[in-house]
Design a protein around this motif. Structure first.
Motif, PDB file in Angstrom:
ATOM      1  N   ASN A  90       0.861  -1.187   0.000  1.00 44.66           N
ATOM      2  CA  ASN A  90       0.000   0.000   0.000  1.00 44.66           C
ATOM      3  C   ASN A  90       0.893   1.232   0.000  1.00 44.66           C
ATOM      4  O   ASN A  90       1.315   1.728   1.051  1.00 44.66           O
ATOM      5  CB  ASN A  90      -0.895   0.003   1.240  1.00 44.66           C
ATOM      6  CG  ASN A  90      -2.030  -0.980   1.160  1.00 44.66           C
ATOM      7  OD1 ASN A  90      -2.771  -1.007   0.182  1.00 44.66           O
ATOM      8  ND2 ASN A  90      -2.185  -1.800   2.187  1.00 44.66           N
ATOM      9  N   ASN A  91       1.182   1.720  -1.181  1.00 37.11           N
ATOM     10  CA  ASN A  91       2.131   2.823  -1.322  1.00 37.11           C
ATOM     11  C   ASN A  91       1.494   4.124  -1.805  1.00 37.11           C
ATOM     12  O   ASN A  91       2.017   5.204  -1.529  1.00 37.11           O
ATOM     13  CB  ASN A  91       3.241   2.413  -2.294  1.00 37.11           C
ATOM     14  CG  ASN A  91       4.124   3.568  -2.674  1.00 37.11           C
ATOM     15  OD1 ASN A  91       4.975   4.012  -1.910  1.00 37.11           O
ATOM     16  ND2 ASN A  91       3.931   4.095  -3.881  1.00 37.11           N
ATOM     17  N   PRO A 120      -5.775   2.203   1.694  1.00 37.16           N
ATOM     18  CA  PRO A 120      -5.030   1.030   2.183  1.00 37.16           C
ATOM     19  C   PRO A 120      -5.889   0.079   3.006  1.00 37.16           C
ATOM     20  O   PRO A 120      -5.749  -1.153   2.901  1.00 37.16           O
ATOM     21  CB  PRO A 120      -3.917   1.643   3.034  1.00 37.16           C
ATOM     22  CG  PRO A 120      -3.705   2.989   2.448  1.00 37.16           C
ATOM     23  CD  PRO A 120      -5.067   3.458   2.032  1.00 37.16           C
ATOM     24  N   THR A 124      -6.490  -3.708   1.784  1.00 37.38           N
ATOM     25  CA  THR A 124      -6.083  -4.765   2.715  1.00 37.38           C
ATOM     26  C   THR A 124      -7.263  -5.668   3.037  1.00 37.38           C
ATOM     27  O   THR A 124      -7.134  -6.900   3.050  1.00 37.38           O
ATOM     28  CB  THR A 124      -5.516  -4.144   4.002  1.00 37.38           C
ATOM     29  OG1 THR A 124      -4.382  -3.330   3.676  1.00 37.38           O
ATOM     30  CG2 THR A 124      -5.083  -5.222   4.979  1.00 37.38           C
ATOM     31  N   ASN A 141       3.186  -1.256   4.168  1.00 36.37           N
ATOM     32  CA  ASN A 141       2.547   0.044   3.980  1.00 36.37           C
ATOM     33  C   ASN A 141       3.596   1.147   3.924  1.00 36.37           C
ATOM     34  O   ASN A 141       4.597   1.092   4.651  1.00 36.37           O
ATOM     35  CB  ASN A 141       1.575   0.329   5.125  1.00 36.37           C
ATOM     36  CG  ASN A 141       0.411  -0.640   5.156  1.00 36.37           C
ATOM     37  OD1 ASN A 141      -0.085  -1.038   4.110  1.00 36.37           O
ATOM     38  ND2 ASN A 141      -0.023  -1.026   6.341  1.00 36.37           N
ATOM     39  N   THR A 142       3.360   2.130   3.092  1.00 38.49           N
ATOM     40  CA  THR A 142       4.213   3.318   3.080  1.00 38.49           C
ATOM     41  C   THR A 142       3.580   4.358   3.989  1.00 38.49           C
ATOM     42  O   THR A 142       2.560   4.955   3.644  1.00 38.49           O
ATOM     43  CB  THR A 142       4.378   3.872   1.658  1.00 38.49           C
ATOM     44  OG1 THR A 142       5.003   2.891   0.826  1.00 38.49           O
ATOM     45  CG2 THR A 142       5.252   5.130   1.678  1.00 38.49           C
ATOM     46  N   VAL A 164      -1.941   5.178   9.292  1.00 37.14           N
ATOM     47  CA  VAL A 164      -1.298   4.055   8.608  1.00 37.14           C
ATOM     48  C   VAL A 164      -0.423   3.275   9.589  1.00 37.14           C
ATOM     49  O   VAL A 164      -0.399   2.035   9.564  1.00 37.14           O
ATOM     50  CB  VAL A 164      -0.476   4.547   7.405  1.00 37.14           C
ATOM     51  CG1 VAL A 164       0.394   3.426   6.834  1.00 37.14           C
ATOM     52  CG2 VAL A 164      -1.395   5.092   6.320  1.00 37.14           C
ATOM     53  N   THR A 168      -1.136  -0.607  10.558  1.00 37.25           N
ATOM     54  CA  THR A 168      -0.089  -1.607  10.377  1.00 37.25           C
ATOM     55  C   THR A 168       0.116  -2.434  11.641  1.00 37.25           C
ATOM     56  O   THR A 168       0.178  -3.675  11.602  1.00 37.25           O
ATOM     57  CB  THR A 168       1.234  -0.924   9.990  1.00 37.25           C
ATOM     58  OG1 THR A 168       1.054  -0.158   8.793  1.00 37.25           O
ATOM     59  CG2 THR A 168       2.338  -1.940   9.777  1.00 37.25           C
ATOM     60  N   ALA A 184       5.664  -1.405   8.007  1.00 37.40           N
ATOM     61  CA  ALA A 184       5.581  -0.131   7.281  1.00 37.40           C
ATOM     62  C   ALA A 184       6.937   0.541   7.233  1.00 37.40           C
ATOM     63  O   ALA A 184       7.746   0.412   8.165  1.00 37.40           O
ATOM     64  CB  ALA A 184       4.568   0.800   7.947  1.00 37.40           C
TER      65      ALA A 184
END
Length: 253
Positions: A90-91, A120, A124, A141-142, A164, A168, A184
């Motif tokens: 997920n970027n 994201p 997910t 994840n980013t 995020v 994560t 992440a």
């Protein structure tokens, strides 16, 4: 190169440029089959062609990941074309205007949270049944330096990236017994095409501007991608719930 990734089905969002593009190319170079997801149709198609010229296998899905229909298409494409989903990156993300809370419009808040955090979550949620059925999966994840501190972006972006980080960690705890890992990266300054539409004289940008003196050197997208690929690999089999700054020690200052 053998690192436990070869031949797996990988989804990378925001893969049309920057960190996402670098990650997609790195996965493909290791023999993985990649779904290149991006809002920009032409950019995504160009990355797929680049991968195919190098002998890789890839397919593109273009659209706004804030829309459930696009999320469903990304997940179903990976399953139908590549047999499942082994890795989800997920970027995709967008910047805010560096706005302080009093200056954030409803539109700015809702758009940034939708792209950076809700998308994201949606993707997910869409791939988890396939990972659970397989008894394995890696999610990377980013997040951002803004997910670690309050002085790296505006209110909307900062809240989204803290979200995020929380997402994560929760994923890691909830699904570790089912063979699924979630980690992440938190990039610092990275040379990408992302721009910030900010009024430097506004309260937000003027307030946080001085904190950027400790930014450190600008990284290359490939340096961020290398950590993503590691976290998705079997070499990181006991790394779960980690939030890793990739920022030339900015977070350590």
């Amino acid at each position: 190169m053998t690192d436990g990734l070869n031949g797996r089905s990988v989804i990378v969002t925001g893969a049309g440029s920057g960190i996402g593009r670098a990650a997609a190319l790195a996965f493909a170079a290791r023999g993985d089959r990649v779904v290149v997801a991006d809002l920009d149709t032409d950019a995504a198609a160009a990355v797929v062609k680049e991968m195919e010229r190098a002998g890789g296998t890839a397919v593109t899905v273009a659209g706004d990941l804030g829309e459930q229909s696009v999320v469903d298409q990304v997940a179903s494409t990976a399953v139908e074309r590549f047999g499942g989903v082994d890795v989800l990156v997920n970027n995709a993300g967008i910047m805010d205007r560096m706005s302080a809370v009093a200056d954030v419009s409803d539109a700015e808040w809702e758009r940034v949270l939708r792209v950076n955090l809700t998308a994201p979550f949606l993707l997910t949620r869409a791939v988890l049944p396939h990972m659970l059925a397989a008894g394995r999966g890696a999610i990377v994840n980013t997040a951002s330096e803004a997910g670690l501190r309050g002085s790296a972006a505006g209110a909307a972006y900062t809240a989204s990236k803290h979200g995020v980080v929380g997402l994560t960690k929760n994923l890691a705890v909830m699904y570790r017994k089912q063979g699924i890992r979630a980690n992440a990266i938190c990039p610092g300054g990275t040379a990408t095409a992302i721009t910030v539409d900010a009024d430097r004289t506004a309260h937000g940008p003027a307030t946080i501007g001085p904190y950027f003196v400790n930014l450190g050197r600008m990284s290359r997208p490939e340096e961020q991608a290398a950590v993503i690929v590691f976290l998705a690999s079997d070499a990181a089999s006991n790394v779960n719930g980690a939030i890793i700054p990739v920022d030339d020690a900015w977070s350590a200052v």
